[in-house]
Design a protein around this motif. Structure first.
Motif, PDB file in Angstrom:
ATOM      1  N   GLU A 218     -39.906  33.217 -51.477  1.00  0.00           N
ATOM      2  CA  GLU A 218     -39.506  32.652 -50.409  1.00  0.00           C
ATOM      3  C   GLU A 218     -40.231  32.685 -49.068  1.00  0.00           C
ATOM      4  O   GLU A 218     -40.272  33.684 -48.573  1.00  0.00           O
ATOM      5  CB  GLU A 218     -37.959  32.776 -50.230  1.00  0.00           C
TER       6      GLU A 218
ATOM      7  N   SER B 228     -30.928  24.376 -48.327  1.00  0.00           N
ATOM      8  CA  SER B 228     -31.371  24.730 -49.492  1.00  0.00           C
ATOM      9  C   SER B 228     -30.341  24.505 -50.624  1.00  0.00           C
ATOM     10  O   SER B 228     -30.513  24.442 -51.765  1.00  0.00           O
ATOM     11  CB  SER B 228     -31.328  26.253 -49.713  1.00  0.00           C
ATOM     12  N   TYR B 229     -29.054  24.116 -50.204  1.00  0.00           N
ATOM     13  CA  TYR B 229     -28.072  23.830 -51.172  1.00  0.00           C
ATOM     14  C   TYR B 229     -27.909  22.148 -51.595  1.00  0.00           C
ATOM     15  O   TYR B 229     -28.287  21.284 -50.505  1.00  0.00           O
ATOM     16  CB  TYR B 229     -26.462  23.936 -50.402  1.00  0.00           C
TER      17      TYR B 229
ATOM     18  N   GLY C 274     -33.378  18.215 -49.169  1.00  0.00           N
ATOM     19  CA  GLY C 274     -33.657  19.578 -48.898  1.00  0.00           C
ATOM     20  C   GLY C 274     -34.753  19.698 -48.080  1.00  0.00           C
ATOM     21  O   GLY C 274     -34.780  20.736 -47.109  1.00  0.00           O
ATOM     22  N   TRP C 275     -35.769  19.187 -48.302  1.00  0.00           N
ATOM     23  CA  TRP C 275     -37.071  19.212 -47.546  1.00  0.00           C
ATOM     24  C   TRP C 275     -36.785  18.675 -46.072  1.00  0.00           C
ATOM     25  O   TRP C 275     -37.316  19.160 -45.141  1.00  0.00           O
ATOM     26  CB  TRP C 275     -38.220  18.702 -48.068  1.00  0.00           C
TER      27      TRP C 275
END
Length: 404
Positions: A154, A278-279, A272-273
């Protein structure tokens, strides 16, 4: 499992996680509980990397400070480096989730400050099985039921879990054999927590064949299926998905021709981007977006249907109060730079908004929807607009979006 077998399992997991090139320096997250204490001692005995140890005190129990102190004593005795980190709850949201996210954030920042590229975590096979049961109860799909990965990168940090194939009781036996103490969190007996319910349910499920080994095996199968789905997404992207600076565009006809699950994954990835969240949204919300005939807010984004296309932009309400210095990354993905450098004092990055658009009468020449321009990054000096690169007012500034 003997010490030799444990050491062999640890070595294999680390080598596989790093492609057979193990870092010279490894961070270790140690709470003082049995799993993380065993991990720390195993890594120390293994002796093939310099260890840096961090403990997060959540301040939720009176004993937590003593547990962190016991880790510090072990570390000092063996000449290692230890850092105590403190997390304070802001009383917002779910406590358990907030604690997990807070702990991960503190550890990530600590690792970055120490120049560490990886942090080892003490998750076990039991954690894997319990997580599977908890997510199964919530109706999770392939992604939710997938196994925790032995190594996951990450940003600049790789999180490694070398003990995912090892049972919790095996680690306790190891600690007893070594004469090492550990702390038992009283919340491990608190049935108000889902994880404890899942842990207790394991004893009932074992006679039915749903053992830790079987559940972790199923979780591994799900992870393989998730990998297949990710592979399909990468290929579908080339046909139906493109980028317009910070927005994502979909060919609506091509998108609708794909299987429903693949459509949902593509939309979810784009959301998400753009949002940095992130969910994933729920499947029902994603399905409603695909059939939308008017702009729809979802996940901190605005989904705009128009002329056979589906555009995903950042939602104005999500960034209206976000301000950073011009030397920082804005909204997690934007950098604004001035050609030749030389930045004046007092400048900030904030969303363009209505006030900014009023100062850029020719913003329509950017050929971007009004909603997209509204939430685009701009340079401000107080209430005065200095630059709005995506609205056509560059003034020597350039907006760069970080790669998805």
């Amino acid at each position: 499992m003997s010490l030799t077998s444990l050491a062999a399992a640890l070595t294999q997991a680390l080598q596989e996680g790093f492609g057979h090139t193990v870092p010279e320096r490894i961070g270790v997250a140690v709470s003082g509980g049995g799993d993380s204490m065993a991990l720390l001692d195993l890594l120390r005995v293994w002796g093939k990397a310099e260890l840096y140890v961090a403990s997060v005190d959540h301040g939720l129990r009176p004993e937590s400070a003593e547990e962190v102190a016991s880790v510090a004593d072990y570390v000092a005795h063996h000449g290692l480096k230890h850092t105590a980190l403190r997390w304070d709850w802001d009383r917002q949201g779910n406590l358990q989730q907030a604690a997990r996210e807070g702990r991960r954030r503190l550890l990530r920042d600590w690792a970055g400050a120490q120049g560490l590229g990886c942090v080892a975590l003490g998750h076990t096979a039991d954690d894997q099985a319990e997580t599977f049961l908890m997510r199964l109860a919530r109706g999770s799909g392939v992604d939710g039921l997938s196994a925790m990965e032995p190594a996951r990168k990450e940003g600049d940090i790789t999180w490694v879990r070398p003990l995912l194939k090892v049972r919790r009781e095996t680690l306790r036996a190891y600690l007893r054999e070594r004469g090492l103490a550990w702390a038992d969190d009283p919340s491990n007996d608190d049935e108000t927590y889902d994880r404890i319910k899942a842990r207790q349910m394991m004893a009932t499920l074992e006679p039915l064949g749903l053992s830790v080994a079987r559940l972790t095996q199923t979780s591994d199968h799900m992870r393989a299926q998730r990998g297949l789905a990710d592979w399909a997404v990468e290929r579908a992207e080339q046909d139906v998905m493109s980028y317009d600076v910070g927005d994502v565009l979909f060919d609506r006809t091509g998108l609708k021709a794909l299987p429903d699950a693949l459509q949902a994954r593509l939309i979810s990835k784009a959301l998400g981007w753009v949002s940095g969240n992130s969910y994933r949204p729920r499947f029902k919300a994603l399905a409603e977006v695909l059939d939308a005939h008017a702009p729809k807010a979802l996940h901190g984004c605005l989904v705009i249907p128009k002329a056979g296309m589906l555009r995903i932009s950042r939602e104005w309400n999500a960034v209206k109060d976000l301000r950073t210095g011009v030397d920082a990354v804005w909204d997690g993905r934007w950098r604004l730079a001035r050609a030749g450098g030389g930045v004046s004092a007092g400048l900030e990055i904030a969303a363009l908004g209505e006030a900014g658009m009023a100062q850029v009468p020719d913003w329509r020449l950017s050929a971007r929807p009004r909603q997209s321009v509204l939430s685009s990054p701009a340079v401000w000096q107080g209430d005065t607009l200095v630059s709005a690169p995506l609205a056509g007012l560059a003034n020597g500034w350039e907006a760069q979006v970080l790669a998805p």
